[in-house]
Design a protein around this motif. Structure first.
Motif, PDB file in Angstrom:
ATOM      1  N   ILE A 185       0.834  -1.208   0.000  1.00  0.00           N
ATOM      2  CA  ILE A 185       0.000   0.000   0.000  1.00  0.00           C
ATOM      3  C   ILE A 185       0.869   1.259   0.000  1.00  0.00           C
ATOM      4  N   ILE A 186       1.971   1.244   0.748  1.00  0.00           N
ATOM      5  CA  ILE A 186       2.898   2.393   0.764  1.00  0.00           C
ATOM      6  C   ILE A 186       3.424   2.657  -0.629  1.00  0.00           C
ATOM      7  N   HIS A 187       3.812   1.604  -1.323  1.00  0.00           N
ATOM      8  CA  HIS A 187       4.352   1.756  -2.681  1.00  0.00           C
ATOM      9  C   HIS A 187       3.285   2.277  -3.646  1.00  0.00           C
ATOM     10  N   LEU A 188       2.054   1.784  -3.505  1.00  0.00           N
ATOM     11  CA  LEU A 188       0.986   2.204  -4.412  1.00  0.00           C
ATOM     12  C   LEU A 188       0.576   3.657  -4.183  1.00  0.00           C
ATOM     13  N   GLU A 189       0.754   4.136  -2.951  1.00  0.00           N
ATOM     14  CA  GLU A 189       0.300   5.500  -2.642  1.00  0.00           C
ATOM     15  C   GLU A 189       1.150   6.569  -3.322  1.00  0.00           C
ATOM     16  N   ASP A 190       2.470   6.419  -3.313  1.00  0.00           N
ATOM     17  CA  ASP A 190       3.294   7.468  -3.942  1.00  0.00           C
ATOM     18  C   ASP A 190       4.530   6.933  -4.670  1.00  0.00           C
ATOM     19  N   ARG A 214       7.919   3.331   5.926  1.00  0.00           N
ATOM     20  CA  ARG A 214       7.853   4.769   5.677  1.00  0.00           C
ATOM     21  C   ARG A 214       6.422   5.264   5.881  1.00  0.00           C
ATOM     22  N   THR A 215       6.270   6.294   6.723  1.00  0.00           N
ATOM     23  CA  THR A 215       4.945   6.858   7.020  1.00  0.00           C
ATOM     24  C   THR A 215       4.809   8.299   6.545  1.00  0.00           C
ATOM     25  N   MET A 216       5.900   8.885   6.065  1.00  0.00           N
ATOM     26  CA  MET A 216       5.870  10.258   5.567  1.00  0.00           C
ATOM     27  C   MET A 216       6.143  10.271   4.065  1.00  0.00           C
ATOM     28  N   SER A 217       5.875  11.413   3.456  1.00  0.00           N
ATOM     29  CA  SER A 217       6.163  11.560   2.031  1.00  0.00           C
ATOM     30  C   SER A 217       7.656  11.395   1.782  1.00  0.00           C
ATOM     31  N   ALA A 218       8.005  10.998   0.565  1.00  0.00           N
ATOM     32  CA  ALA A 218       9.391  10.664   0.243  1.00  0.00           C
ATOM     33  C   ALA A 218      10.346  11.832   0.483  1.00  0.00           C
ATOM     34  N   THR A 236       1.666  10.492   5.383  1.00  0.00           N
ATOM     35  CA  THR A 236       0.774  10.014   4.324  1.00  0.00           C
ATOM     36  C   THR A 236      -0.494   9.419   4.931  1.00  0.00           C
ATOM     37  N   LYS A 237      -1.461   9.097   4.075  1.00  0.00           N
ATOM     38  CA  LYS A 237      -2.723   8.534   4.563  1.00  0.00           C
ATOM     39  C   LYS A 237      -2.491   7.174   5.212  1.00  0.00           C
ATOM     40  N   ILE A 238      -1.780   6.291   4.512  1.00  0.00           N
ATOM     41  CA  ILE A 238      -1.495   4.979   5.086  1.00  0.00           C
ATOM     42  C   ILE A 238      -0.540   5.126   6.268  1.00  0.00           C
ATOM     43  N   GLY A 239       0.325   6.155   6.203  1.00  0.00           N
ATOM     44  CA  GLY A 239       1.275   6.396   7.288  1.00  0.00           C
ATOM     45  C   GLY A 239       0.589   6.728   8.598  1.00  0.00           C
ATOM     46  N   SER A 240      -0.510   7.468   8.522  1.00  0.00           N
ATOM     47  CA  SER A 240      -1.255   7.827   9.730  1.00  0.00           C
ATOM     48  C   SER A 240      -1.804   6.577  10.414  1.00  0.00           C
ATOM     49  N   LEU A 241      -2.318   5.650   9.628  1.00  0.00           N
ATOM     50  CA  LEU A 241      -2.849   4.397  10.176  1.00  0.00           C
ATOM     51  C   LEU A 241      -1.727   3.536  10.756  1.00  0.00           C
ATOM     52  N   LEU A 242      -0.607   3.478  10.039  1.00  0.00           N
ATOM     53  CA  LEU A 242       0.517   2.660  10.503  1.00  0.00           C
ATOM     54  C   LEU A 242       1.075   3.189  11.818  1.00  0.00           C
ATOM     55  N   LYS A 244      -0.664   4.951  14.144  1.00  0.00           N
ATOM     56  CA  LYS A 244      -1.635   4.702  15.208  1.00  0.00           C
ATOM     57  C   LYS A 244      -1.528   3.281  15.732  1.00  0.00           C
ATOM     58  N   THR A 245      -1.350   2.331  14.823  1.00  0.00           N
ATOM     59  CA  THR A 245      -1.307   0.913  15.210  1.00  0.00           C
ATOM     60  C   THR A 245       0.106   0.424  15.497  1.00  0.00           C
ATOM     61  N   ARG A 246       1.126   1.313  15.333  1.00  0.00           N
ATOM     62  CA  ARG A 246       2.542   0.986  15.563  1.00  0.00           C
ATOM     63  C   ARG A 246       3.084  -0.070  14.595  1.00  0.00           C
ATOM     64  N   ILE A 247       2.366  -0.328  13.501  1.00  0.00           N
ATOM     65  CA  ILE A 247       2.842  -1.318  12.530  1.00  0.00           C
ATOM     66  C   ILE A 247       4.134  -0.849  11.890  1.00  0.00           C
ATOM     67  N   ASP A 248       4.317   0.469  11.764  1.00  0.00           N
ATOM     68  CA  ASP A 248       5.524   1.004  11.124  1.00  0.00           C
ATOM     69  C   ASP A 248       6.791   0.659  11.904  1.00  0.00           C
ATOM     70  N   GLU A 249       6.642   0.318  13.201  1.00  0.00           N
ATOM     71  CA  GLU A 249       7.795   0.009  14.042  1.00  0.00           C
ATOM     72  C   GLU A 249       8.267  -1.446  13.906  1.00  0.00           C
ATOM     73  N   LEU A 250       7.450  -2.310  13.321  1.00  0.00           N
ATOM     74  CA  LEU A 250       7.736  -3.741  13.315  1.00  0.00           C
ATOM     75  C   LEU A 250       9.075  -4.127  12.669  1.00  0.00           C
ATOM     76  N   PRO A 251       9.514  -3.455  11.580  1.00  0.00           N
ATOM     77  CA  PRO A 251      10.826  -3.826  11.013  1.00  0.00           C
ATOM     78  C   PRO A 251      11.992  -3.668  11.985  1.00  0.00           C
ATOM     79  N   GLN A 252      11.804  -2.879  13.071  1.00  0.00           N
ATOM     80  CA  GLN A 252      12.866  -2.710  14.059  1.00  0.00           C
ATOM     81  C   GLN A 252      13.134  -3.998  14.842  1.00  0.00           C
ATOM     82  N   LEU A 253      12.236  -4.960  14.722  1.00  0.00           N
ATOM     83  CA  LEU A 253      12.454  -6.248  15.384  1.00  0.00           C
ATOM     84  C   LEU A 253      13.713  -6.929  14.861  1.00  0.00           C
ATOM     85  N   THR A 254      14.094  -6.597  13.628  1.00  0.00           N
ATOM     86  CA  THR A 254      15.343  -7.153  13.094  1.00  0.00           C
ATOM     87  C   THR A 254      16.546  -6.615  13.875  1.00  0.00           C
ATOM     88  N   SER A 255      16.453  -5.360  14.337  1.00  0.00           N
ATOM     89  CA  SER A 255      17.525  -4.781  15.153  1.00  0.00           C
ATOM     90  C   SER A 255      17.568  -5.433  16.534  1.00  0.00           C
TER      91      SER A 255
END
Length: 350
Positions: A185-190, A214-218, A236-242, A244-255
């Motif tokens: 969805i992030i890729h499709l948005e912008d 990524r939750t902000m514009s490029a 971004t629109k999808i960024g706002s949802l990500l 709120k739900t903290r989904i944007d933080e999940l890739p940090q699990l690799t760290s």
């Protein structure tokens, strides 16, 4: 003890360690829920402060940051005897500026203790009542470091590291479909990149690389690093949802799996933003004594920071966590984080 009573009855087919862990989590969750219910009562406390106007303003700010709008009356130590009914107060706070070894103050304190009213130095009150340690009250950072080194028990840190790896892998496996859908969805948005790479300050101040969805514009930071704002137009629109739900933080699990971060700890900050904080905020560098965390005591007690003042408040929660680190406190933070994620809270600046 719980395992001996219930383990072989409830989980006879599970291993000793797993059965014990499941039961421990259950009883911890029940205990934490009861504790939160008690804390959420509407009782308003009356405090009597023996200090000055600066102390009063500071304490009122602490209470408002915790959404505790309680009454604080200010008096001078010499006026204490003039109070007609001291029993209307739930506790008496004594400024750390006062020398309690002086005979005058000792005599006054002895008089107060006859009424069975709790007495607190401001530092102890912040620690026990607000679960915070304001950095201004850490007089000796070297002594504080020694306390932290004693608190960092090797066995607890080993268990913490094992749990970091196990839970990070488990969460990644469970949420991987959600991450992939979000990336699409992030890729499709912008049409921009789906992952956002940042350098943050880690253990001992060393730089670590983390990844987020990524939750902000490029071109959000074409003018350099900035504080996130309320209703930030760059999100971004999808960024706002990500967010709120903290989904944007999940890739940090690799760290976390890599060992640069932990699931629970002080939140890692960007070096560009930290330059001001290190200069302005006293004892800010004490945060570097623990691995940064995906969530932490400051994250579950205070919303997203957007100023140096917010950072000072969050630092006080971080210092409390550092001084009181335990696996049980980590478990409490874990449950609080789940509650925040489910309620979509704490992801926006005040």
């Amino acid at each position: 003890f719980i395992n001996l009573i219930f383990g072989n009855i409830v989980f006879p087919e599970l291993s000793y360690v797993l059965g014990n862990f499941v039961i421990f989590c259950f009883f911890s969750f029940v205990g934490h829920s009861i504790h939160e219910l008690i804390k959420s009562s509407n009782k308003k406390y009356n405090w009597l402060l023996i200090g000055d106007a600066q102390d009063k303003i500071f304490l009122e700010e602490l209470l408002s940051a915790k959404n505790k709008y309680e009454k604080i009356d200010l008096i001078n130590i010499k006026e204490l005897e003039k109070i007609e009914n001291i029993l209307i107060y739930d506790g008496i706070l004594i400024s750390d500026k006062l020398d309690i070894s002086s005979q005058e103050i000792v005599n006054q304190i002895l008089c107060i203790q006859k009424y069975d009213i709790q007495l607190f130095r401001i530092f102890e009150w912040c620690k026990s009542y607000l679960n915070r340690i304001p950095s201004k009250y850490v007089k000796d950072s070297i002594q504080f470091k020694r306390i932290l080194l004693k608190r960092k028990v090797r066995f607890e840190l080993f268990i913490k590291r094992v749990m970091d790896i196990v839970f990070s892998i488990l969460i990644l496996l469970i949420t991987s479909p959600l991450i992939l859908i979000s990336m699409l969805i992030i890729h499709l948005e912008d049409n921009g990149s789906v992952l956002y790479r940042q350098y943050r300050s880690g253990l001992n101040g060393n730089l670590i690389k983390i990844y987020k969805l990524r939750t902000m514009s490029a071109d959000a930071e074409k003018q350099g690093a900035q504080w996130s704002k309320k209703n930030d137009y760059r999100v971004t629109k999808i960024g706002s949802l990500l967010r709120k739900t903290r989904i944007d933080e999940l890739p940090q699990l690799t760290s976390v799996i890599k060992g640069d971060m932990s699931l629970i700890g002080p939140r890692p900050e960007r070096p560009e933003i930290e330059r001001d904080q290190l200069y302005v905020l006293r004892n800010y560098n004490l945060r570097y004594l623990f691995k940064p965390g995906l969530s932490g005591w400051s994250q579950v007690n205070y919303p997203y920071g957007a100023s140096v003042k917010d950072s000072d408040i969050k630092l006080s929660f971080d210092l409390f966590y550092l001084a009181n680190f335990s696996l049980l406190l980590d478990l409490v933070i874990f449950f609080k984080t789940i509650k925040l994620v489910l309620n979509a809270q704490g992801s926006k600046p005040r």
